[in-house]
Write an enzyme that holds these catalytic residues in place. Structure first.
Site, PDB file in Angstrom:
ATOM      1  N   GLY A  13       0.827  -1.212   0.000  1.00  0.00           N
ATOM      2  CA  GLY A  13       0.000   0.000   0.000  1.00  0.00           C
ATOM      3  C   GLY A  13       0.859   1.258   0.000  1.00  0.00           C
ATOM      4  CG  ASP A  14       0.360   4.000   2.270  1.00  0.00           C
ATOM      5  OD1 ASP A  14      -0.792   4.333   1.943  1.00  0.00           O
ATOM      6  OD2 ASP A  14       0.678   3.660   3.418  1.00  0.00           O
ATOM      7  CE  LYS A  17      -3.121   1.877  -3.692  1.00  0.00           C
ATOM      8  NZ  LYS A  17      -2.060   1.908  -2.667  1.00  0.00           N
ATOM      9  N   GLY A  41      -5.876   5.694   1.790  1.00  0.00           N
ATOM     10  CA  GLY A  41      -5.621   7.137   1.790  1.00  0.00           C
ATOM     11  C   GLY A  41      -4.830   7.436   0.540  1.00  0.00           C
ATOM     12  CG  HIS A  42      -5.845   6.160  -2.796  1.00  0.00           C
ATOM     13  ND1 HIS A  42      -6.648   5.423  -3.633  1.00  0.00           N
ATOM     14  CD2 HIS A  42      -5.269   5.256  -1.957  1.00  0.00           C
ATOM     15  CE1 HIS A  42      -6.548   4.134  -3.308  1.00  0.00           C
ATOM     16  NE2 HIS A  42      -5.728   4.014  -2.297  1.00  0.00           N
ATOM     17  CD  GLN A 220      -6.775  -1.363   1.274  1.00  0.00           C
ATOM     18  OE1 GLN A 220      -7.551  -2.062   0.659  1.00  0.00           O
ATOM     19  NE2 GLN A 220      -7.118  -0.162   1.719  1.00  0.00           N
ATOM     20  CG  LEU A 330      14.354   7.454  -9.273  1.00  0.00           C
ATOM     21  CD1 LEU A 330      14.611   5.956  -9.193  1.00  0.00           C
ATOM     22  CD2 LEU A 330      14.663   7.957 -10.679  1.00  0.00           C
ATOM     23  N   GLY A 413       7.948  13.106  -8.289  1.00  0.00           N
ATOM     24  CA  GLY A 413       7.536  14.080  -7.276  1.00  0.00           C
ATOM     25  C   GLY A 413       6.059  13.942  -7.018  1.00  0.00           C
TER      26      GLY A 413
HETATM   27  P1  GDP Z   1      -1.449   5.615  -2.220  1.00  0.00           P
HETATM   28  O1  GDP Z   1      -2.167   5.114  -1.005  1.00  0.00           O
HETATM   29  O2  GDP Z   1      -0.847   4.497  -3.014  1.00  0.00           O
HETATM   30  O3  GDP Z   1      -2.292   6.518  -3.056  1.00  0.00           O
HETATM   31  O4  GDP Z   1      -0.223   6.483  -1.681  1.00  0.00           O
HETATM   32  P2  GDP Z   1      -0.275   7.599  -0.520  1.00  0.00           P
HETATM   33  O5  GDP Z   1      -0.961   8.783  -1.044  1.00  0.00           O
HETATM   34  O6  GDP Z   1      -0.779   6.998   0.751  1.00  0.00           O
HETATM   35  O7  GDP Z   1       1.279   7.842  -0.276  1.00  0.00           O
HETATM   36  C1  GDP Z   1       2.128   8.253  -1.315  1.00  0.00           C
HETATM   37  C2  GDP Z   1       2.802   9.560  -0.891  1.00  0.00           C
HETATM   38  O8  GDP Z   1       3.870   9.828  -1.774  1.00  0.00           O
HETATM   39  C3  GDP Z   1       1.894  10.773  -0.991  1.00  0.00           C
HETATM   40  O9  GDP Z   1       2.251  11.699  -0.006  1.00  0.00           O
HETATM   41  C4  GDP Z   1       2.199  11.337  -2.380  1.00  0.00           C
HETATM   42  O10 GDP Z   1       1.944  12.731  -2.482  1.00  0.00           O
HETATM   43  C5  GDP Z   1       3.681  11.056  -2.464  1.00  0.00           C
HETATM   44  N1  GDP Z   1       4.215  10.821  -3.816  1.00  0.00           N
HETATM   45  C6  GDP Z   1       3.645  10.154  -4.866  1.00  0.00           C
HETATM   46  N2  GDP Z   1       4.515  10.052  -5.891  1.00  0.00           N
HETATM   47  C7  GDP Z   1       5.656  10.661  -5.485  1.00  0.00           C
HETATM   48  C8  GDP Z   1       6.939  10.833  -6.083  1.00  0.00           C
HETATM   49  O11 GDP Z   1       7.204  10.414  -7.216  1.00  0.00           O
HETATM   50  N3  GDP Z   1       7.880  11.502  -5.346  1.00  0.00           N
HETATM   51  C9  GDP Z   1       7.642  11.961  -4.090  1.00  0.00           C
HETATM   52  N4  GDP Z   1       8.616  12.588  -3.433  1.00  0.00           N
HETATM   53  N5  GDP Z   1       6.439  11.813  -3.490  1.00  0.00           N
HETATM   54  C10 GDP Z   1       5.480  11.143  -4.176  1.00  0.00           C
HETATM   55  P1  IMO Z   2      -3.806   2.597   0.519  1.00  0.00           P
HETATM   56  O1  IMO Z   2      -4.969   2.333  -0.401  1.00  0.00           O
HETATM   57  C1  IMO Z   2      -1.138   1.031   3.561  1.00  0.00           C
HETATM   58  C2  IMO Z   2      -2.813  -1.842   6.401  1.00  0.00           C
HETATM   59  C3  IMO Z   2      -2.925  -1.409   7.859  1.00  0.00           C
HETATM   60  C4  IMO Z   2      -2.730  -2.765   8.529  1.00  0.00           C
HETATM   61  C5  IMO Z   2      -3.458  -3.721   7.591  1.00  0.00           C
HETATM   62  C6  IMO Z   2      -4.895  -4.021   8.015  1.00  0.00           C
HETATM   63  O2  IMO Z   2      -3.694   3.989   0.985  1.00  0.00           O
HETATM   64  O3  IMO Z   2      -2.556   2.047  -0.070  1.00  0.00           O
HETATM   65  P2  IMO Z   2      -7.155  -2.613   7.902  1.00  0.00           P
HETATM   66  O4  IMO Z   2      -7.524  -1.306   8.541  1.00  0.00           O
HETATM   67  O5  IMO Z   2      -7.274  -2.626   6.434  1.00  0.00           O
HETATM   68  O6  IMO Z   2      -7.847  -3.787   8.536  1.00  0.00           O
HETATM   69  O7  IMO Z   2      -5.584  -2.811   8.272  1.00  0.00           O
HETATM   70  O8  IMO Z   2      -3.470  -3.088   6.318  1.00  0.00           O
HETATM   71  N1  IMO Z   2      -3.468  -0.930   5.429  1.00  0.00           N
HETATM   72  C7  IMO Z   2      -2.814  -0.109   4.615  1.00  0.00           C
HETATM   73  N2  IMO Z   2      -1.493   0.168   4.532  1.00  0.00           N
HETATM   74  N3  IMO Z   2      -2.004   1.602   2.703  1.00  0.00           N
HETATM   75  C8  IMO Z   2      -3.327   1.317   2.760  1.00  0.00           C
HETATM   76  O9  IMO Z   2      -4.199   1.742   1.834  1.00  0.00           O
HETATM   77  C9  IMO Z   2      -3.785   0.464   3.771  1.00  0.00           C
HETATM   78  N4  IMO Z   2      -5.000  -0.012   4.130  1.00  0.00           N
HETATM   79  C10 IMO Z   2      -4.795  -0.872   5.133  1.00  0.00           C
HETATM   80  O10 IMO Z   2      -1.925  -0.489   8.206  1.00  0.00           O
HETATM   81  O11 IMO Z   2      -1.371  -3.115   8.516  1.00  0.00           O
HETATM   82 MG    MG Z   3      -2.230   5.447   1.049  1.00  0.00          MG
END
Ligand code: GDP
Ligand code: IMO
Ligand code: MG
Length: 437
Positions: A13-14, A17, A41-42, A220, A330, A413
């Protein structure tokens, strides 16, 4: 010709996306979220303005896009209404571009109570958003679906039965009392329902009839998939490609012409408990966390950080049948003199490159690393291949060769504009499909 795109998380996750889906949505008519709930959290950053979407598909930030909350999601109506109002308050027209599945299950306040209680025994490190308990109720056939809200008597009765069950569980198993009130819960859910009722429909039927282009946004990541991830340290839905059909109600055949891409960071992170073979618990891990701003978009928790694990990515390539990989962040590696990549695991003298199922094995594997010279130059905001240092190109080339899947895009970025194509997709009209490497 119909063309669809699936965007998945390749790690825990994170991966970025949200950023990727946002920029790609410019080329699509519809954006669909189909599993998970507000645990996601996107993040999208446009002109310095930050949006974090938890329940709505990220693509909805584009004025032309229709957003679908499909049946495989577990929906917290209070948060959904809150998110909708927040975005409308920021000047975006959302309501009349949204469809919500009548088959989606609800996350109720008692699910959140249970999430906290379950965490006390056998911590997973969940987001405490009630996701696991809501899916438990769904599969235990105690769930309440959006369509049930059309019948207030039925809804009242289901809430009552569930509350009695939860009360028993709290008292008899956890020796706790909860402060949930039946009447209040019923009134609130009916109130939230009134706000979105006009957008509730059979989204499967709607998608089957729709002839434009659709982007499916996974939440995720593959390693958090209930079946293919690091069970039991996973989320409670199929976060890999396995979740597409049950999450949307669309037949598997529907996806046979879709492109499957996954997003990965140029390193690795994980939030919550569970195996993470390449985790760095030293100052290098701290450096990744600080440079990458690795704090949860949903819970604010610090994310665990480590080197890129190609055993994990290979697993993601295989499980999801990936056509392409998008690499993000990167730029976070810019300050490292040496960059490592895990190419295999070692256990009891045996070397292997497939991701094992068992936790006891996983807790003992030692990563085998290949080392790369860092580029020690700024790549933040790079918009073309020629702006990258040769060391960075070597790093990317190695990843692509190892995985046998094209790197299609690089994100450099958080801002919407900070990216470039490594392989331009065929659908981009007027631009030739070209390959950088
Ligand atoms: P998601 O859950 O997959 O949508 O990812 P999140 O939003 O939870 O976490 C990704 C974090 O990385 C966010 O704070 C984005 O703004 C940041 N981000 C995404 N792409 C880049 C990148 O290429 N470089 C940097 N420095 N930050 C990025
Ligand atoms: P996005 O879509 C990162 C993790 C939680 C925990 C496990 C189970 O932003 O990538 P839950 O609340 O789903 O029962 O928690 O999954 N987790 C994530 N980690 N990004 C997420 O979503 C996540 N959604 C759940 O931290 O380890
Ligand atoms: Mg996220």
């Amino acid at each position: 010709m119909k063309r669809d795109l699936v965007i998945l998380g390749a790690q825990w996750g994170d991966e970025g996306k949200g950023k990727v889906v946002d920029l790609l949505s410019a080329d699509f008519d519809v954006a669909v979220r189909y599993q998970g709930g507000s645990n996601a959290g996107h993040t999208v950053v446009v002109g310095g303005e930050r949006f974090v979407l938890h329940l709505l598909p990220t693509g909805i930030l584009h004025e032309h896009t229709i957003g679908v909350v499909a049946q495989g999601m577990v929906v917290d109506l209070e948060l959904l209404v809150g998110e909708l109002e927040e975005l409308e308050g920021r000047g975006l027209r959302i309501y009349d571009r949204l469809f919500i599945s009548d088959r989606a299950h609800l996350v109720m306040p008692y699910h959140k109570v249970l999430d906290s209680l379950f965490e006390r025994r056998g911590k997973i490190g969940t987001t405490l958003r009630g996701i696991g308990p809501s899916y438990m109720f769904k599969y235990g056939r105690k769930g309440i679906r959006v369509c049930d809200l059309e019948d207030p008597d039925r809804t009242y009765r289901l809430i009552k039965e569930n509350l009695e069950f939860v009360q028993d569980l709290c008292e008899k198993v956890y020796c706790e009392n909860h402060s949930l009130n039946l009447e209040e819960m019923f009134e609130k859910i009916m109130e939230y329902y009134k706000r979105i009722r006009g957008r509730v429909t059979d989204t499967t039927q709607w998608l089957l009839k729709f002839e434009g282009s659709v982007l499916f946004e996974g939440a995720q990541g593959t390693m958090l998939d209930i079946d293919m991830g690091t069970y039991p340290f996973v989320t409670s839905s199929n976060a890999s490609a396995l979740g597409l059909s049950n999450g949307t109600g669309l037949p598997p055949k529907y996806f046979s012409t879709a492109n499957f891409w996954a997003v990965s960071k140029a390193y690795a992170t994980r939030v919550g408990e569970g195996p993470f073979p390449t985790e760095l618990t030293d100052e290098k891990g701290e450096q990744l966390r600080e440079r990458g701003g690795e704090y949860g978009a949903t819970t604010g928790r610090p994310r665990r950080c480590g080197w890129l694990d190609l055993v994990v990515l290979k697993h993601a390539v295989e499980v999801n049948g990936l056509d392409g990989l998008i690499l993000t962040k990167l730029d976070v590696l810019d300050g490292f003199e040496e960059i490592k990549v895990c190419v295999a695991y070692e256990l009891d003298g045996q070397v292997f490159d497939h991701f094992p199922a068992g936790l006891s094995k996983l807790s003992k594997v030692a990563p085998i690393y290949k080392s790369f010279k860092g580029w020690l130059r700024n790549t933040r905001g790079a918009r073309s291949f020629s702006e990258l240092p040769k060391e960075a190109l070597q790093y990317l080339q190695f990843i692509q060769d190892y995985l046998g899947v094209s790197l299609v895009m690089l994100s450099t970025g958080p801002e919407r504009e900070e990216y470039f194509w490594l392989q331009e997709p065929a659908w981009r009209e007027g631009e030739k499909t070209r390959k950088v490497f």
